[in-house]
Design a protein around this motif. Sequence first.
Motif, mmCIF file in Angstrom:
data_model
loop_
_atom_site.group_PDB
_atom_site.id
_atom_site.type_symbol
_atom_site.label_atom_id
_atom_site.label_comp_id
_atom_site.label_asym_id
_atom_site.label_seq_id
_atom_site.Cartn_x
_atom_site.Cartn_y
_atom_site.Cartn_z
ATOM 1 N N GLY A 1 0.838 -1.302 -0.055
ATOM 2 C CA GLY A 1 -0.118 0.045 0.025
ATOM 3 C C GLY A 1 0.740 1.251 0.136
ATOM 4 N N LEU A 2 2.130 1.317 -0.601
ATOM 5 C CA LEU A 2 2.922 2.194 -0.366
ATOM 6 C C LEU A 2 2.664 3.089 -1.559
ATOM 7 N N ASP A 3 3.009 4.683 -1.705
ATOM 8 C CA ASP A 3 2.865 5.463 -2.860
ATOM 9 C C ASP A 3 3.974 5.313 -3.644
ATOM 10 N N ALA A 4 3.975 4.529 -4.749
ATOM 11 C CA ALA A 4 5.277 4.083 -5.484
ATOM 12 C C ALA A 4 4.944 4.051 -6.681
ATOM 13 N N ASN A 5 5.936 4.035 -7.768
ATOM 14 C CA ASN A 5 5.536 3.724 -9.014
ATOM 15 C C ASN A 5 4.768 2.472 -9.329
ATOM 16 N N PRO A 6 3.744 2.355 -10.368
ATOM 17 C CA PRO A 6 2.765 1.456 -10.809
ATOM 18 C C PRO A 6 3.834 0.367 -11.346
ATOM 19 N N VAL A 7 3.349 -0.755 -11.332
ATOM 20 C CA VAL A 7 4.400 -1.901 -11.776
ATOM 21 C C VAL A 7 4.279 -1.925 -13.269
ATOM 22 N N THR A 8 3.103 -1.341 -14.000
ATOM 23 C CA THR A 8 3.264 -1.363 -15.426
ATOM 24 C C THR A 8 4.281 -0.241 -15.577
ATOM 25 N N ALA A 9 4.607 0.896 -15.028
ATOM 26 C CA ALA A 9 5.218 1.727 -15.554
ATOM 27 C C ALA A 9 6.635 1.400 -15.255
ATOM 28 N N VAL A 10 7.164 0.583 -13.871
ATOM 29 C CA VAL A 10 8.348 0.103 -13.978
ATOM 30 C C VAL A 10 8.821 -1.038 -15.024
ATOM 31 N N ARG A 11 7.762 -1.705 -15.360
ATOM 32 C CA ARG A 11 8.112 -2.695 -16.448
ATOM 33 C C ARG A 11 8.414 -1.735 -17.693
ATOM 34 N N ALA A 12 7.637 -0.831 -17.991
ATOM 35 C CA ALA A 12 7.958 -0.092 -19.292
ATOM 36 C C ALA A 12 9.211 0.608 -19.198
ATOM 37 N N ALA A 13 9.492 0.991 -18.189
ATOM 38 C CA ALA A 13 10.956 1.880 -18.116
ATOM 39 C C ALA A 13 12.125 0.969 -18.048
#
Length: 224
Positions: free
Chosen positions: A38-50
């Motif tokens: 529940g942390l305010d972090a980057n979405p998994v989809t964004a990290v995957r794209a990055a």
Amino acid sequence: APESLASVATRFRRPVGAVVGVDGAALEAAAELAELLGLDANPVTAVRAATHKDAQRRLVAELTQVAQPPFAVVPLGMDAGRAALDVGLPAVVKPVSLQASCGVVRVADPLDARAAAHLARSLAGGDGPVLVERFVPGGEVAVEGLLDHGELHVLAIFDKPDAPQGPTFPETMLVTPSTLAPAAQRRLATDATAVCRAIGLRHGPVHLEFRIDPHGTPVFLELA
């Protein structure tokens, strides 16, 4: 696997402020664990794209007006030589998932492109796609920034005075403050912000590389 990360998340007895991936391979797992906590972090989809250069190219093309080289994503079984002709020679062949210019090669003809694609897949340890894009001549800069709730704060712009022109692209010298004109630096900051938003990143440090083409236009290369 998601199940194992979920089991890890249930073990914590105290509040957790952040989950940090210590290397490139851990970034996606860290983002997923942060989401489970529940942390305010980057979405998994964004990290995957990055962490996938082909995804970056597609998102930037679809969602921004930022200049980038013509490109083709070449799966196994597709001719990288034909793709290099289509995007325009000289071209650059690169693995979609490695960092620090590993496996990035400038090619002058279709035979070189096929050999470079084989090398890229060997270094990436798989049979996944490779990225083929037109080589952009000119100088090169790196933009270092910090994202806070989607707002990019540019920390520094580094010039690369001996920017390599291929066939490989080792990092040698970076110099800051940049000698680019203030208007050009503002354009870089605007383009870098647009790239981060297209990919979906919201938090943490980012490193973006641009070529400055002969017309003075920043051309996006990649993000890490």
